[in-house]
Structure formats: structure tokens, C-alpha cells
Design an enzyme around this catalytic site. Sequence first.
Site, PDB file in Angstrom:
ATOM      1  N   HIS A  99       0.797  -1.225   0.000  1.00  0.00           N
ATOM      2  CA  HIS A  99       0.000   0.000   0.000  1.00  0.00           C
ATOM      3  C   HIS A  99       0.833   1.280   0.000  1.00  0.00           C
ATOM      4  O   HIS A  99       0.291   2.371  -0.211  1.00  0.00           O
ATOM      5  CB  HIS A  99      -0.983  -0.006   1.175  1.00  0.00           C
ATOM      6  CG  HIS A  99      -2.327   0.526   0.814  1.00  0.00           C
ATOM      7  ND1 HIS A  99      -3.457   0.318   1.569  1.00  0.00           N
ATOM      8  CD2 HIS A  99      -2.740   1.289  -0.248  1.00  0.00           C
ATOM      9  CE1 HIS A  99      -4.497   0.917   0.984  1.00  0.00           C
ATOM     10  NE2 HIS A  99      -4.081   1.514  -0.104  1.00  0.00           N
ATOM     11  N   ASP A 126     -10.003  -0.490   3.428  1.00  0.00           N
ATOM     12  CA  ASP A 126      -8.825  -1.017   4.121  1.00  0.00           C
ATOM     13  C   ASP A 126      -9.234  -1.302   5.560  1.00  0.00           C
ATOM     14  O   ASP A 126     -10.128  -0.640   6.095  1.00  0.00           O
ATOM     15  CB  ASP A 126      -7.733   0.076   4.081  1.00  0.00           C
ATOM     16  CG  ASP A 126      -6.337  -0.415   4.410  1.00  0.00           C
ATOM     17  OD1 ASP A 126      -6.198  -1.427   5.113  1.00  0.00           O
ATOM     18  OD2 ASP A 126      -5.377   0.243   3.967  1.00  0.00           O
ATOM     19  N   HIS A 128      -6.989  -0.746   7.737  1.00  0.00           N
ATOM     20  CA  HIS A 128      -6.093   0.228   8.379  1.00  0.00           C
ATOM     21  C   HIS A 128      -6.249   1.604   7.728  1.00  0.00           C
ATOM     22  O   HIS A 128      -6.407   1.685   6.509  1.00  0.00           O
ATOM     23  CB  HIS A 128      -4.632  -0.196   8.192  1.00  0.00           C
ATOM     24  CG  HIS A 128      -4.336  -1.601   8.578  1.00  0.00           C
ATOM     25  ND1 HIS A 128      -4.334  -2.639   7.659  1.00  0.00           N
ATOM     26  CD2 HIS A 128      -4.025  -2.151   9.777  1.00  0.00           C
ATOM     27  CE1 HIS A 128      -4.028  -3.763   8.293  1.00  0.00           C
ATOM     28  NE2 HIS A 128      -3.845  -3.506   9.570  1.00  0.00           N
ATOM     29  N   ASP A 130      -3.791   3.713   7.517  1.00  0.00           N
ATOM     30  CA  ASP A 130      -2.488   4.040   6.920  1.00  0.00           C
ATOM     31  C   ASP A 130      -2.202   5.529   7.057  1.00  0.00           C
ATOM     32  O   ASP A 130      -1.832   6.211   6.097  1.00  0.00           O
ATOM     33  CB  ASP A 130      -2.428   3.573   5.453  1.00  0.00           C
ATOM     34  CG  ASP A 130      -2.516   2.058   5.340  1.00  0.00           C
ATOM     35  OD1 ASP A 130      -2.254   1.359   6.338  1.00  0.00           O
ATOM     36  OD2 ASP A 130      -2.874   1.561   4.246  1.00  0.00           O
ATOM     37  N   HIS A 143       4.083   1.086   4.282  1.00  0.00           N
ATOM     38  CA  HIS A 143       2.707   0.933   3.775  1.00  0.00           C
ATOM     39  C   HIS A 143       1.694   1.497   4.775  1.00  0.00           C
ATOM     40  O   HIS A 143       0.511   1.564   4.450  1.00  0.00           O
ATOM     41  CB  HIS A 143       2.385  -0.530   3.398  1.00  0.00           C
ATOM     42  CG  HIS A 143       2.365  -1.503   4.536  1.00  0.00           C
ATOM     43  ND1 HIS A 143       1.976  -2.815   4.381  1.00  0.00           N
ATOM     44  CD2 HIS A 143       2.707  -1.380   5.834  1.00  0.00           C
ATOM     45  CE1 HIS A 143       2.064  -3.452   5.545  1.00  0.00           C
ATOM     46  NE2 HIS A 143       2.509  -2.593   6.439  1.00  0.00           N
ATOM     47  N   ASP A 229      -7.390  -2.246  -0.528  1.00  0.00           N
ATOM     48  CA  ASP A 229      -6.417  -3.083   0.171  1.00  0.00           C
ATOM     49  C   ASP A 229      -7.059  -4.461   0.370  1.00  0.00           C
ATOM     50  O   ASP A 229      -8.224  -4.549   0.792  1.00  0.00           O
ATOM     51  CB  ASP A 229      -6.101  -2.407   1.521  1.00  0.00           C
ATOM     52  CG  ASP A 229      -5.014  -3.096   2.340  1.00  0.00           C
ATOM     53  OD1 ASP A 229      -4.983  -4.332   2.375  1.00  0.00           O
ATOM     54  OD2 ASP A 229      -4.224  -2.374   2.980  1.00  0.00           O
ATOM     55  N   ASP A 231      -6.814  -6.445   2.668  1.00  0.00           N
ATOM     56  CA  ASP A 231      -7.281  -6.695   4.038  1.00  0.00           C
ATOM     57  C   ASP A 231      -8.563  -5.932   4.393  1.00  0.00           C
ATOM     58  O   ASP A 231      -9.059  -6.054   5.513  1.00  0.00           O
ATOM     59  CB  ASP A 231      -6.168  -6.488   5.068  1.00  0.00           C
ATOM     60  CG  ASP A 231      -5.775  -5.030   5.279  1.00  0.00           C
ATOM     61  OD1 ASP A 231      -6.606  -4.133   5.107  1.00  0.00           O
ATOM     62  OD2 ASP A 231      -4.603  -4.798   5.640  1.00  0.00           O
ATOM     63  N   GLU A 274      -1.654  -4.833  -1.718  1.00  0.00           N
ATOM     64  CA  GLU A 274      -1.342  -5.730  -0.589  1.00  0.00           C
ATOM     65  C   GLU A 274      -1.557  -7.208  -0.887  1.00  0.00           C
ATOM     66  O   GLU A 274      -1.420  -8.035   0.013  1.00  0.00           O
ATOM     67  CB  GLU A 274      -2.106  -5.318   0.687  1.00  0.00           C
ATOM     68  CG  GLU A 274      -1.662  -3.991   1.285  1.00  0.00           C
ATOM     69  CD  GLU A 274      -0.291  -4.042   1.971  1.00  0.00           C
ATOM     70  OE1 GLU A 274       0.127  -5.121   2.420  1.00  0.00           O
ATOM     71  OE2 GLU A 274       0.370  -2.987   2.021  1.00  0.00           O
TER      72      GLU A 274
HETATM   73 MG    MG Z   1      -4.494  -2.746   5.440  1.00  0.00          MG
HETATM   74 MG    MG Z   2      -3.450  -0.426   3.623  1.00  0.00          MG
END
Ligand code: MG
Ligand code: MG
Length: 309
Positions: A99, A126, A128, A130, A143, A229, A231, A274
Site C-alpha cells: 500500500h 482497508d 487500516h 495508513d 505501507h 487493500d 485486508d 497488498e
Molecule cells: Mg491494510
Molecule cells: Mg493499507
Amino acid sequence: MTARNCILIGAPVQDGAGRLGCDMGPSAYRAAGLRETLAELGLAVEDRGNLAPAPFRNLSHPNPAIRNLAAFDAWTRALDEAAFAASGAGLPIFLGGDHSLSAGTVAGMARRARHEGREFFVLWLDSHPDFHTLETTTSGNLHGVPMAYVTGLPGFGDVLPAPAAPVRPENVCMIGIRSVDPAERRALAGTGVFVCDMRAIDENGIAVLLRRFLDRVEAVDGMIHVSLDVDFLDPAIAPGVGTTVPGGATFREAHLAMEMLHDSGRVSSLDLVELNPFLDERGRTALLMADLAASLMGRKILDRPTRSY
Ligand code: MG
Ligand code: MG
């Protein structure tokens, strides 16, 4: 830019992740038939192959945790240029890569929007946010910093070129969030970033949240960069990622989001990030991501004519 013309750009970046393997992502998307899947929708698809980073510069930062800063800088500059250039000819789809690549793609797309006099929005799918800066990252995996960089948070300017067209935090919508570090929480507070965590999805449904964002984009004739992403998705359906977090978006939620984005006609660019093929199971995550890209580009299960019954 014309939505009927897709440009695939491989970004084999793995320097921002905590473990190796994301550099195989572009190959996995090609093996999963992404180009052919998009072509079946009647799109003109051009695969520009894999990008290489810009020349490395000698860089350092007082935070000793930071890893691969020179690579991050080199990829960011190359991807910023590539995003700006490709988006003049079609809709770029960036095949990641971790990412950290979005620092460059988002910066380049923000320049494109400014060039065309359009308001620019980012949809960040995502687990996250980030949203670490170079000061606050403790893992040192870059990332975790791209959103802080593109929104112009302080602390990058001494090391990297500042983004030419910083993204307005209130134009950022994050959906799927379920893993936030304390420093990111503090940095996000009061920024105006629209953060939809999994609880918000559970309570409202993903369609309601996304509709709220799309209404804002439509009200100002904006364009959207989507950063997907792996995830964001639940690890049960998308195991091929180094940062699995339980409780992610379902197959149906993810496809619905993609279909709504397609219907909006506002998407100007897409990151697929990712994917770690080394951790995948017989390509199933790569295939799912390719299918989601197809939904975003207009694949439908059924046509839905309006009926008066
Ligand atoms: Mg993530
Ligand atoms: Mg990410």
C-alpha cells in the site's frame, strides 16, 4: 479520460510491507486473467507492464524504525508521474504491490484532478487508515503512511517532495477500518476524514455509508480514486495478504460497494494493493480482487430494468 479505456500498470512494490512477496502481485493479477476479464466487458484494456522505481536518493530520517525510505521515495516519484500520465489517456488500474504505492498514485491522481479543474476524492477500502507519519510509525513499514503523506501531514517535507496537490482530508472516506494505532487515532481526530469502521457497517449497512460519500462527490462533480487493500476483505475469503485482520468486509458487501461505485460514474482510478501471492491459496485472493475490479468496471449479474409491477 474515458472510462471505456483501462490502463493496467504493474507496481511490484514490496519495500513498504513487513514481509516479502507483494512484488509478485502484478504477475498474479495477470495470471488471474484481469485483462481478459475487463476486455469481456467491452473495455479497451492496455497493459503497460511493470513500472520501475525512479533513481534512489540517499535519504535518512531520525526515526530509526523506518525501513526502505529511499525505495519509498523512488516509487512515490515514479508512480506519481505514471498516474498523472496514464490518467490523461484512460482509467489507470495499479496492480500492487504493497500500500505504500498509493502515496504516488494518489498524489498523481490529485494532480490530474487539479489539472482538469475537478474536485478530488479518495475512497480508502482497508482495515487500516495508513495514517502514520514518518515520526509516528513504530513498525517502520511505510505501507502505513500513504494517507498521511497525500493529505499533506507534516514531517514528510524534509525527506520527500511534498505532494503538489494535497488531498483535502474531508474528501477522504475510509471504509472497513478495524485496526488503528493510537497515534493514527490522534492524527485522524478533527481532520474531517470520514471514517467508517466495521461497527458503522454493521449498524448502517455499507450501502448507506457509501451513498453518503457518493452524494457528496456528485454534489460537486468530483472524481474518485479508489484504493482497495486486500485486508479490507475478511481473511476467510481473502487470505493472500500479510496483514490479515478478522471481521472484514464480506463478498457481498465488497461487490455491492464496487457496483455502486460503477453506477456513480465517478471513479477515475483504482489501486489493487497488498496482495501477497506467496500467502494466497491457489490464487483465490487474486481471482477475487480481479472480480471486484470487474464489478467496479461494470460487470453485472443481471440487468435491472425499471418495472411497474
Ligand atoms: Mg491494510
Ligand atoms: Mg493499507
